[in-house]
Design a protein around this motif. Structure first.
Motif, PDB file in Angstrom:
ATOM      1  N   LYS A 262      54.780  91.478  29.038  1.00  0.00           N
ATOM      2  CA  LYS A 262      54.523  90.483  30.078  1.00  0.00           C
ATOM      3  C   LYS A 262      53.159  90.720  30.728  1.00  0.00           C
ATOM      4  O   LYS A 262      52.849  91.831  31.155  1.00  0.00           O
TER       5      LYS A 262
ATOM      6  N   ASN B 193      62.946  81.615  31.327  1.00  0.00           N
ATOM      7  CA  ASN B 193      63.109  82.984  31.833  1.00  0.00           C
ATOM      8  C   ASN B 193      64.588  83.317  31.904  1.00  0.00           C
ATOM      9  O   ASN B 193      65.356  82.592  32.529  1.00  0.00           O
TER      10      ASN B 193
ATOM     11  N   LEU C 209      63.213  78.085  34.887  1.00  0.00           N
ATOM     12  CA  LEU C 209      62.399  77.403  33.880  1.00  0.00           C
ATOM     13  C   LEU C 209      61.005  77.076  34.414  1.00  0.00           C
ATOM     14  O   LEU C 209      60.842  76.755  35.597  1.00  0.00           O
TER      15      LEU C 209
ATOM     16  N   ARG D 101      63.804  90.150  33.743  1.00  0.00           N
ATOM     17  CA  ARG D 101      63.840  88.947  32.920  1.00  0.00           C
ATOM     18  C   ARG D 101      62.893  89.042  31.739  1.00  0.00           C
ATOM     19  O   ARG D 101      61.919  89.794  31.750  1.00  0.00           O
TER      20      ARG D 101
ATOM     21  N   GLY E 113      68.460  90.804  37.550  1.00  0.00           N
ATOM     22  CA  GLY E 113      68.048  91.766  36.538  1.00  0.00           C
ATOM     23  C   GLY E 113      66.620  91.502  36.075  1.00  0.00           C
ATOM     24  O   GLY E 113      65.984  90.536  36.503  1.00  0.00           O
TER      25      GLY E 113
ATOM     26  N   SER F 161      67.605  86.427  32.449  1.00  0.00           N
ATOM     27  CA  SER F 161      68.042  87.788  32.730  1.00  0.00           C
ATOM     28  C   SER F 161      69.562  87.755  32.823  1.00  0.00           C
ATOM     29  O   SER F 161      70.168  86.680  32.865  1.00  0.00           O
TER      30      SER F 161
ATOM     31  N   THR G 273      61.109  76.141  38.364  1.00  0.00           N
ATOM     32  CA  THR G 273      62.377  76.155  39.110  1.00  0.00           C
ATOM     33  C   THR G 273      62.638  77.531  39.700  1.00  0.00           C
ATOM     34  O   THR G 273      62.086  78.528  39.263  1.00  0.00           O
ATOM     35  N   ARG G 274      63.490  77.565  40.684  1.00  0.00           N
ATOM     36  CA  ARG G 274      64.027  78.833  41.170  1.00  0.00           C
ATOM     37  C   ARG G 274      65.030  79.335  40.134  1.00  0.00           C
ATOM     38  O   ARG G 274      65.534  78.561  39.326  1.00  0.00           O
ATOM     39  N   PRO G 275      65.339  80.639  40.188  1.00  0.00           N
ATOM     40  CA  PRO G 275      66.328  81.152  39.215  1.00  0.00           C
ATOM     41  C   PRO G 275      67.743  80.739  39.612  1.00  0.00           C
ATOM     42  O   PRO G 275      68.593  81.568  39.893  1.00  0.00           O
TER      43      PRO G 275
HETATM   44  P1  ADP Z   1      55.491  84.540  36.915  1.00  0.00           P
HETATM   45  O1  ADP Z   1      54.494  83.873  37.789  1.00  0.00           O
HETATM   46  O2  ADP Z   1      55.222  85.948  36.647  1.00  0.00           O
HETATM   47  O3  ADP Z   1      55.776  83.778  35.671  1.00  0.00           O
HETATM   48  P2  ADP Z   1      57.493  83.665  38.793  1.00  0.00           P
HETATM   49  O4  ADP Z   1      58.034  84.469  39.902  1.00  0.00           O
HETATM   50  O5  ADP Z   1      56.595  82.543  39.112  1.00  0.00           O
HETATM   51  O6  ADP Z   1      56.856  84.628  37.744  1.00  0.00           O
HETATM   52  O7  ADP Z   1      58.738  83.109  38.025  1.00  0.00           O
HETATM   53  C1  ADP Z   1      58.594  82.370  36.888  1.00  0.00           C
HETATM   54  C2  ADP Z   1      59.965  81.827  36.533  1.00  0.00           C
HETATM   55  O8  ADP Z   1      60.880  82.886  36.291  1.00  0.00           O
HETATM   56  C3  ADP Z   1      60.590  80.988  37.609  1.00  0.00           C
HETATM   57  O9  ADP Z   1      61.138  79.846  36.981  1.00  0.00           O
HETATM   58  C4  ADP Z   1      61.676  81.856  38.175  1.00  0.00           C
HETATM   59  O10 ADP Z   1      62.779  81.096  38.611  1.00  0.00           O
HETATM   60  C5  ADP Z   1      62.070  82.674  36.992  1.00  0.00           C
HETATM   61  N1  ADP Z   1      62.643  83.980  37.338  1.00  0.00           N
HETATM   62  C6  ADP Z   1      62.149  84.870  38.228  1.00  0.00           C
HETATM   63  N2  ADP Z   1      62.928  85.969  38.257  1.00  0.00           N
HETATM   64  C7  ADP Z   1      63.929  85.783  37.355  1.00  0.00           C
HETATM   65  C8  ADP Z   1      65.036  86.576  36.912  1.00  0.00           C
HETATM   66  N3  ADP Z   1      65.265  87.793  37.375  1.00  0.00           N
HETATM   67  N4  ADP Z   1      65.836  86.037  35.968  1.00  0.00           N
HETATM   68  C9  ADP Z   1      65.605  84.827  35.471  1.00  0.00           C
HETATM   69  N5  ADP Z   1      64.591  84.041  35.842  1.00  0.00           N
HETATM   70  C10 ADP Z   1      63.742  84.508  36.770  1.00  0.00           C
END
Ligand code: ADP
Ligand code: MG
Length: 493
Positions: A278, A212, A24, A225, A223, A214, A171-173
């Protein structure tokens, strides 16, 4: 396909199990009187364009000046998320065109955010707790708002929100279901409210999330997202995740591929739809804002803010369990809002003489919150005070009144006000504890029902009937334990 994803449970597809993965990006509006780089008011609901300074309107030559209060709030939030605070960070320009973005760029933080990694502990159910990693928190400006519904032929722009400080919390995924995502956002909101750094009012847009999503086969790498933009209620966040996961699983099971894109959730139809492909970071041509120096402060500044933080929900919950003997469930309910926790402590605290924690929790949760919920009020304006509820508990503890009378008394105090002890006295709400008086009623009831008395000797379940009769005769005023004992003694059971 049933996709009501329960926590950490896999989703059954037509060709096997899938795991949902969610991260998120939460946008939380900072509580501060003025905007991030101007002195204009952040008040909600003003006439369109009434809270706009020359900086917010991006007049040529205007220079941003960072508002220290917003910085302080971001640091305090980072501390509340158990995150590392970066003593040096940079404001960058994120360039894009939007009618409600007069600068042509948003001032944000990109490579060097003010707050680094942290962690939030989330109770998903009574028995399941997860840790959600925080990747970063950065400060950025909000944009204005395009109004398309004022005139059929023209759109208007309202810049009141332009330049208001937002914290983007990423957040982390680490999230694995709609339930977990909802619990996380609720917990985050509670923490922000305790800190007083964001009011968490999702209806006013003070808190909203990019979601986000996936899916993957268990054990496989992440996968592709999709990002669902700007979801503005906890319920919709859950629905959007389930709808999006369902869509992705159907595509993958059909042999298709997920395109990484930005989508919107349509609550009326319960589905997400494509908004745009995106955008990548390089599309924004980020660069450090030449109008702003790097943001720098020292450790002593952070330490002082840390020392002044309020007790946060996790710590309060642990203390309530240890200090008052509450169940984790009751403690959780009480710490959900700071005002609720304070109210409980006012009830249990007494006047220097602590009351029973469990009794106080029951009264606050069941009677007080129950009534507030039914009548739609809030703690601050409730017609009954912590002291009054405490007074009722004392009367019960002293044996003056029964639990049932306590509830009647609660109702009287709620509607008419007054001192519980005085009311109990005035209205004869006193329990009959005099053993001799109770015995004489028991004698009379037994004498009037000789057959039942004979039955009761063989069938102890009948005792309850006698208790009921005695309570009836005494208009509920007899102490139930005393009645029970007297009947047992009389019947010799
Ligand atoms: P961006 O800067 O392109 O938006 P980030 O790497 O900063 O991408 O990630 C944005 C959000 O997407 C973060 O909250 C991360 O946890 C989430 N995220 C990244 N990869 C995935 C994935 N494969 N599936 C679900 N969520 C993801
Ligand atoms: Mg992002």
């Amino acid at each position: 396909m049933n996709i009501e994803s329960s926590p950490r449970k896999l989703v059954k597809g037509a060709t096997g199990d899938w795991e949902i993965v969610v991260g998120l990006e939460v946008h939380a509006q900072v509580i501060s009187n003025a905007k991030l780089f101007s002195g204009a008011s952040t008040a909600f609901g003003g006439e369109p364009n009434s809270h706009v300074s020359l900086v917010d309107a991006a007049m040529p030559g205007m220079l941003p000046v960072v508002n220290e209060e917003c910085v302080r709030q971001a640091i305090r939030t980072g501390l509340g998320l158990k995150a590392s605070i970066n003593l040096s960070s940079v404001f960058d320009r994120k360039n894009y065109f939007y009618p409600d973005l007069p600068q042509g760029y948003q001032i944000s933080q990109y490579k060097n955010p003010i707050v680094g990694e942290g962690e939030v502990s989330v109770d998903v159910t009574a028995t399941e707790t997860i840790a959600v990693g925080i990747e970063r928190l950065h400060l950025e400006q909000d944009a204005g708002k395009s109004l398309h519904d004022r005139n059929p032929a023209t759109s208007f722009v309202d810049l009141n929100r332009s330049g208001v400080a937002l914290m983007e919390i990423v957040t982390r995924p680490d999230i694995r279901s709609a339930e977990e995502a909802k619990a996380f956002v609720a917990k985050l909101r509670t923490i922000l409210r305790y800190l007083g750094t964001c009011d968490g009012d999702m209806e006013k847009g003070s808190l909203r999330a990019d979601v986000n999503v996936s899916v993957r086969r268990p054990g496989e790498p992440l996968g592709t997202r999709c990002e669902i933009k700007n979801v503005n209620s906890i319920r919709f966040i859950g629905q959007a995740i389930d709808a999006e996961a369902r869509r992705q699983i159907l595509i993958l099971e059909d042999g298709g591929k997920i395109e990484q894109e930005t989508r919107l959730f349509d609550p009326a139809r319960g589905e997400t739809r494509s908004m745009r492909t995106k955008e990548e970071a390089h599309d924004y041509r980020y660069f450090p804002d030449p109008d702003l120096l790097p943001l720098q402060f020292d450790e002593a500044y952070v330490a002082a803010l840390a020392a002044a933080l309020p007790e946060l929900p996790d710590a309060k919950k642990a203390r309530f369990i240890a200090q008052y003997g509450l169940s984790p469930y009751d403690a959780d309910v009480l710490v959900g809002e700071r005002a609720a926790a304070d109210f409980f402590e006012d009830v249990v605290g007494g006047n220097g003489q602590p009351r029973d924690g469990k009794a106080a929790a029951n009264w606050v949760i069941n009677e007080f919150f129950g009534r507030l919920n039914r009548e739609g009020g809030d703690i601050a304006t409730a017609p009954i005070s912590a002291a009054q509820i405490g007074g009722i508990i004392d009367l019960i503890t002293e044996g003056e009144i029964s639990g049932k009378m306590g509830k009647d008394l609660f109702d009287i105090v709620w509607t008419e006000g007054g001192d519980p002890r005085a009311i109990a006295k005035e209205r004869g709400l006193t329990q009959m504890t005099d053993a001799a008086a109770i015995e004489s009623v028991v004698d009379a009831v037994v004498a009037a029902n000789p057959e039942k008395a004979a039955q009761a000797k063989a069938k102890p379940a009948m005792l309850g009937w006698f208790v009921g009769q005695v309570m009836k005769q005494t208009s509920g005023r007899a102490n139930p334990q005393a009645v029970n004992a007297a009947i047992r003694a009389k019947l010799g059971t």
